[in-house]
Design a protein around this motif. Structure first.
Motif, PDB file in Angstrom:
ATOM      1  N   GLU A   1      -2.219   7.986   7.329  1.00 27.11           N
ATOM      2  CA  GLU A   1      -1.537   6.690   7.220  1.00 27.11           C
ATOM      3  C   GLU A   1      -0.064   6.816   6.847  1.00 27.11           C
ATOM      4  OE1 GLU A   1      -5.512   5.034   7.779  1.00 27.11           O
ATOM      5  OE2 GLU A   1      -4.678   6.915   7.069  1.00 27.11           O
TER       6      GLU A   1
ATOM      7  N   PHE B   1     -14.886  -0.020   6.770  1.00 27.89           N
ATOM      8  CA  PHE B   1     -15.652  -0.556   5.634  1.00 27.89           C
ATOM      9  C   PHE B   1     -16.994  -1.099   6.139  1.00 27.89           C
ATOM     10  CE2 PHE B   1     -12.865  -0.054   2.139  1.00 27.89           C
ATOM     11  CZ  PHE B   1     -11.579  -0.101   2.652  1.00 27.89           C
ATOM     12  N   GLU B   2     -17.970  -1.118   5.221  1.00 27.65           N
ATOM     13  CA  GLU B   2     -19.318  -1.475   5.690  1.00 27.65           C
ATOM     14  C   GLU B   2     -19.593  -2.971   5.630  1.00 27.65           C
ATOM     15  OE1 GLU B   2     -18.654   0.036   2.872  1.00 27.65           O
ATOM     16  OE2 GLU B   2     -20.093  -0.406   1.269  1.00 27.65           O
TER      17      GLU B   2
ATOM     18  N   SER C   1     -10.092   9.420   3.687  1.00 25.84           N
ATOM     19  CA  SER C   1      -9.853   8.365   2.698  1.00 25.84           C
ATOM     20  C   SER C   1      -8.382   8.335   2.304  1.00 25.84           C
ATOM     21  CB  SER C   1     -10.714   8.641   1.449  1.00 25.84           C
ATOM     22  OG  SER C   1     -10.171   7.994   0.313  1.00 25.84           O
TER      23      SER C   1
ATOM     24  N   GLY D   1      -6.913   6.592  -0.259  1.00 24.74           N
ATOM     25  CA  GLY D   1      -6.746   6.704  -1.710  1.00 24.74           C
ATOM     26  C   GLY D   1      -7.081   8.083  -2.212  1.00 24.74           C
TER      27      GLY D   1
ATOM     28  N   PHE E   1     -14.257  12.161   5.312  1.00 25.37           N
ATOM     29  CA  PHE E   1     -13.695  10.942   5.901  1.00 25.37           C
ATOM     30  C   PHE E   1     -12.249  10.856   5.422  1.00 25.37           C
ATOM     31  CE2 PHE E   1     -13.938   6.802   7.861  1.00 25.37           C
ATOM     32  CZ  PHE E   1     -12.910   6.110   7.244  1.00 25.37           C
TER      33      PHE E   1
ATOM     34  N   ARG F   1     -17.027  -6.044   5.985  1.00 23.74           N
ATOM     35  CA  ARG F   1     -15.706  -6.685   6.003  1.00 23.74           C
ATOM     36  C   ARG F   1     -15.674  -7.880   6.970  1.00 23.74           C
ATOM     37  NH1 ARG F   1      -9.854  -3.608   5.318  1.00 23.74           N
ATOM     38  NH2 ARG F   1      -8.924  -5.393   4.246  1.00 23.74           N
TER      39      ARG F   1
ATOM     40  N   THR G   1      -7.956  -1.454   9.697  1.00 23.71           N
ATOM     41  CA  THR G   1      -9.031  -2.325   9.202  1.00 23.71           C
ATOM     42  C   THR G   1      -8.453  -3.545   8.480  1.00 23.71           C
ATOM     43  OG1 THR G   1     -10.912  -2.435   7.680  1.00 23.71           O
ATOM     44  CG2 THR G   1      -9.211  -0.844   7.150  1.00 23.71           C
ATOM     45  N   ASP G   2      -7.262  -3.411   7.892  1.00 27.46           N
ATOM     46  CA  ASP G   2      -6.675  -4.541   7.156  1.00 27.46           C
ATOM     47  C   ASP G   2      -6.244  -5.678   8.070  1.00 27.46           C
ATOM     48  OD1 ASP G   2      -5.088  -2.501   4.579  1.00 27.46           O
ATOM     49  OD2 ASP G   2      -7.147  -3.138   4.901  1.00 27.46           O
TER      50      ASP G   2
ATOM     51  N   ASN H   1       0.797  -1.218   0.000  1.00 24.39           N
ATOM     52  CA  ASN H   1       0.000   0.000   0.000  1.00 24.39           C
ATOM     53  C   ASN H   1       0.832   1.272   0.000  1.00 24.39           C
ATOM     54  OD1 ASN H   1      -2.171  -1.656  -0.118  1.00 24.39           O
ATOM     55  ND2 ASN H   1      -2.772  -1.404   2.021  1.00 24.39           N
TER      56      ASN H   1
ATOM     57  N   LEU I   1       2.217   1.175  -4.307  1.00 22.45           N
ATOM     58  CA  LEU I   1       1.254   1.409  -5.404  1.00 22.45           C
ATOM     59  C   LEU I   1       1.083   2.896  -5.711  1.00 22.45           C
ATOM     60  CD1 LEU I   1      -1.403  -1.387  -4.688  1.00 22.45           C
ATOM     61  CD2 LEU I   1       0.279  -1.293  -6.544  1.00 22.45           C
TER      62      LEU I   1
HETATM   63  C1  EPZ Z   1      -6.659   1.813   1.160  1.00 22.37           C
HETATM   64  O1  EPZ Z   1      -7.843   1.591   0.386  1.00 22.37           O
HETATM   65  C2  EPZ Z   1      -5.942   0.478   1.196  1.00 22.37           C
HETATM   66  N1  EPZ Z   1      -5.568   0.072  -0.157  1.00 22.37           N
HETATM   67  C3  EPZ Z   1      -6.848  -0.573   1.827  1.00 22.37           C
HETATM   68  O2  EPZ Z   1      -6.108  -1.799   1.908  1.00 22.37           O
HETATM   69  C4  EPZ Z   1      -7.204  -0.122   3.239  1.00 22.37           C
HETATM   70  O3  EPZ Z   1      -8.101  -1.051   3.808  1.00 22.37           O
HETATM   71  C5  EPZ Z   1      -7.855   1.263   3.184  1.00 22.37           C
HETATM   72  O4  EPZ Z   1      -6.993   2.198   2.504  1.00 22.37           O
HETATM   73  C6  EPZ Z   1      -8.141   1.810   4.581  1.00 22.37           C
HETATM   74  O5  EPZ Z   1      -6.976   1.898   5.310  1.00 22.37           O
HETATM   75  C7  EPZ Z   1      -4.472   0.633  -0.729  1.00 22.37           C
HETATM   76  O6  EPZ Z   1      -3.818   1.480  -0.155  1.00 22.37           O
HETATM   77  C8  EPZ Z   1      -4.134   0.165  -2.101  1.00 22.37           C
HETATM   78  P1  EPZ Z   1     -10.242   4.442   1.773  1.00 22.37           P
HETATM   79  P2  EPZ Z   1      -8.770   2.841  -0.058  1.00 22.37           P
HETATM   80  O7  EPZ Z   1     -10.448   5.340   0.618  1.00 22.37           O
HETATM   81  O8  EPZ Z   1      -7.921   4.011  -0.336  1.00 22.37           O
HETATM   82  C9  EPZ Z   1     -14.920   5.137   1.791  1.00 22.37           C
HETATM   83  C10 EPZ Z   1      -5.660  -4.062   1.522  1.00 22.37           C
HETATM   84  O9  EPZ Z   1      -6.151  -5.105   1.974  1.00 22.37           O
HETATM   85  N2  EPZ Z   1     -14.696   5.957   0.588  1.00 22.37           N
HETATM   86  O10 EPZ Z   1      -9.455   4.948   2.945  1.00 22.37           O
HETATM   87  O11 EPZ Z   1      -9.695   2.364  -1.105  1.00 22.37           O
HETATM   88  C11 EPZ Z   1     -14.713   3.657   1.499  1.00 22.37           C
HETATM   89  O12 EPZ Z   1     -15.893   3.093   0.959  1.00 22.37           O
HETATM   90  C12 EPZ Z   1      -6.572  -2.915   1.131  1.00 22.37           C
HETATM   91  O13 EPZ Z   1      -4.430  -3.863   1.362  1.00 22.37           O
HETATM   92  C13 EPZ Z   1     -15.752   6.679   0.059  1.00 22.37           C
HETATM   93  O14 EPZ Z   1     -16.865   6.647   0.570  1.00 22.37           O
HETATM   94  O15 EPZ Z   1      -9.588   3.084   1.292  1.00 22.37           O
HETATM   95  C14 EPZ Z   1     -14.381   3.079   2.848  1.00 22.37           C
HETATM   96  O16 EPZ Z   1     -15.571   2.823   3.571  1.00 22.37           O
HETATM   97  C15 EPZ Z   1      -8.041  -3.232   1.369  1.00 22.37           C
HETATM   98  N3  EPZ Z   1     -15.552   7.449  -1.056  1.00 22.37           N
HETATM   99  C16 EPZ Z   1     -13.618   4.226   3.535  1.00 22.37           C
HETATM  100  O17 EPZ Z   1     -13.927   5.416   2.789  1.00 22.37           O
HETATM  101  C17 EPZ Z   1     -14.317   7.517  -1.664  1.00 22.37           C
HETATM  102  O18 EPZ Z   1     -14.174   8.230  -2.671  1.00 22.37           O
HETATM  103  C18 EPZ Z   1     -12.104   4.017   3.543  1.00 22.37           C
HETATM  104  O19 EPZ Z   1     -11.684   3.908   2.240  1.00 22.37           O
HETATM  105  C19 EPZ Z   1     -13.251   6.761  -1.103  1.00 22.37           C
HETATM  106  C20 EPZ Z   1     -13.458   5.997   0.017  1.00 22.37           C
END
Ligand code: EPZ
Length: 424
Positions: free
Chosen positions: A189, A334-335, A163, A165, A161, A337, A310-311, A23, A26
């Motif tokens: 993070e 996540f909702e 996020s 990514g 939130f 998992r 969460t991972d 993570n 990437l």
């Molecule tokens: C990153 O995913 C990681 N992946 C995930 O790891 C990790 O679980 C997650 O962050 C949380 O720490 C990578 O870094 C490649 P988020 P990401 O955006 O960025 C909501 C693994 O197993 N959300 O922080 O996709 C989303 O639905 C993976 O290595 C929105 O609503 O996670 C979630 O409920 C799994 N709208 C929450 O935020 C958006 O535009 C957290 O998602 C983006 C996210």
């Protein structure tokens, strides 16, 4: 379909060097598009998601060269702003290419990544960030997403939130924007920190990473650099969970001690002894871990960093399945998992899920079974449970595990566990 066989019910004993962080690497690879020089990455994990990212970089015009676990990416030839739809289906993180493509080409075309077994995973926050920087964003009924802009303009971006990514994508778009961007509500993070550190090495003007407010002053261009990928805190935490479930004594070299403080606190609450391994110059160079008893029961919630990741929620489910007493695990990121709970129940785990909370009645002994991986970390959690279970376990659909672990059988074997690929 790849499968793994595990003979459990024996304590782990051994030492590994943890792989580079999936993570972290990437988004750093995605940043290659922002510069026309050469980026050199060392300690790159050779995993499916990285191979897919390299394929996408080559499809937009980068030249990539492997040498062992080192990877060089030449960004001079970037000429296409469209990400192939089949690649999006293989890897959700393809969305991370939108920010750098907008910064480099003023255009980016990709596809809605879609949900997976841990939730719907929308990208609305990513797209809102691009709009705030002046891009026009369209989505059609087939899920195609297009963004375009003449020149990105710095602005304030607020995330309701944190996020991970979306924070990374906003950073990757803002570094070449004109003017200043403030990301309010940014993810804290370690993966965001390593991305900012690399972008700064490339010439970006960023400060505040690791806090919820990151400020980026746009620059005209970025250049190549060399960067070492930090050890994977989630892979390290997975192997510590395996040792907490099966018992034993393990050393995980290059596990990032400073980024795993909440996990270390929880493992100590479970009854483990956890100490840093020191390298030259007194820097922490890994984690040493002992578990000589059944884990104790705890109550725990996942949350964004610096909370419990969460991972590691699914691997923790595996550990608590053996705990003495009743534990509670609440998933707040996540909702959906908890799919792995159904597979753990096939091994005798007593887990009941209600909404975002799991209640786990720990039992003395789990039993080997045939189980199925539904997602990356869930698959790894099944391996942790199988190492503690009596008898043989077969895990099916292990392609998910290969997305994020370089070779989980190699690592567990070095840690004293009996685990082998049946089919790859
Ligand atoms: C990153 O995913 C990681 N992946 C995930 O790891 C990790 O679980 C997650 O962050 C949380 O720490 C990578 O870094 C490649 P988020 P990401 O955006 O960025 C909501 C693994 O197993 N959300 O922080 O996709 C989303 O639905 C993976 O290595 C929105 O609503 O996670 C979630 O409920 C799994 N709208 C929450 O935020 C958006 O535009 C957290 O998602 C983006 C996210």
């Amino acid at each position: 379909m790849s499968e793994i066989l595990i003979q459990g019910y024996r304590p782990l004993e051994g030492e590994i060097k943890i792989q580079g962080s999936k993570n972290s690497v990437l988004p750093m690879l995605a940043a290659s598009i922002l510069q026309q020089g050469i980026l050199k990455f060392t300690n790159v994990p050779i995993i499916q998601d990285v191979l897919c990212m390299v394929g996408i970089l080559e499809s937009v015009g980068c030249c990539c060269q492997w040498e062992g676990n080192s990877l060089t990416v030449d960004g001079a030839g970037v000429c296409c702003a469209e990400i192939p739809q089949e690649d999006v289906g293989k890897m959700r993180s393809s969305i991370l290419l939108m920010g750098p493509l907008l910064g480099r080409c003023g255009r980016a075309v990709t596809w809605q990544p879609g949900g997976c077994s841990i939730g719907s995973r929308p990208v609305d926050l990513h797209l809102r960030a691009f709009s705030r920087l002046g891009a026009e964003v369209w989505e059609d009924r087939e899920g195609k997403i297009e963004a375009s802009v003449n020149e990105l303009q710095g602005n304030t971006i607020f995330f309701p939130f944190p996020s991970v990514g979306a924070t990374e994508n906003a950073l990757l778009a803002a570094v070449l924007a004109s003017g200043t961007t403030v990301i309010q509500g940014a993810a804290r993070e370690p993966e965001v920190i390593s991305l900012c550190q690399m972008l700064r090495q490339m010439g970006a003007d960023i400060f505040g990473e690791g806090s919820e407010r990151i400020i980026i002053r746009g620059v005209k261009e970025l250049s190549g650099t060399t960067v070492a990928v930090v050890g994977d805190r989630i892979a390290a935490g997975t192997y510590l969970a395996a040792a907490a479930a099966a018992g034993g004594h393990v050393r995980i070299l290059e596990a990032p001690w400073e980024f795993m403080q909440r996990e270390i606190q929880i493992f100590r609450q479970l009854g483990a002894r956890v100490e840093p391994v020191y390298g030259d110059g007194g820097r922490t160079a890994g984690i040493e871990f002992w578990m000589e008893r059944r884990p104790g029961a705890i109550s725990l919630s996942t949350s964004p960093y610096p909370g419990f990741p969460t991972d590691l929620q699914s691997p923790m489910l595996a550990v608590l399945s053996r705990a003495e007493g009743v534990s509670y695990l609440r998933e707040k990121v996540f909702e959906a998992r908890f799919k792995t709970a159904e597979e753990l129940q096939k091994m005798g785990a007593q887990i009941s899920v209600s909404g975002s909370q799991a209640e786990i009645r720990g039992c003395e002994r789990l039993s080997g079974a045939v189980v199925k991986a539904w997602d990356l970390r869930g698959g790894a959690a099944l391996a942790a449970a199988a190492l503690a279970a009596k008898g043989e376990t077969k895990i099916e659909n292990c392609i998910h595990i290969e997305r994020g672990y370089e070779d989980i059988c190699r690592d567990i074997h070095l840690l004293g566990g009996k685990m082998e690929w049946v089919r790859k």
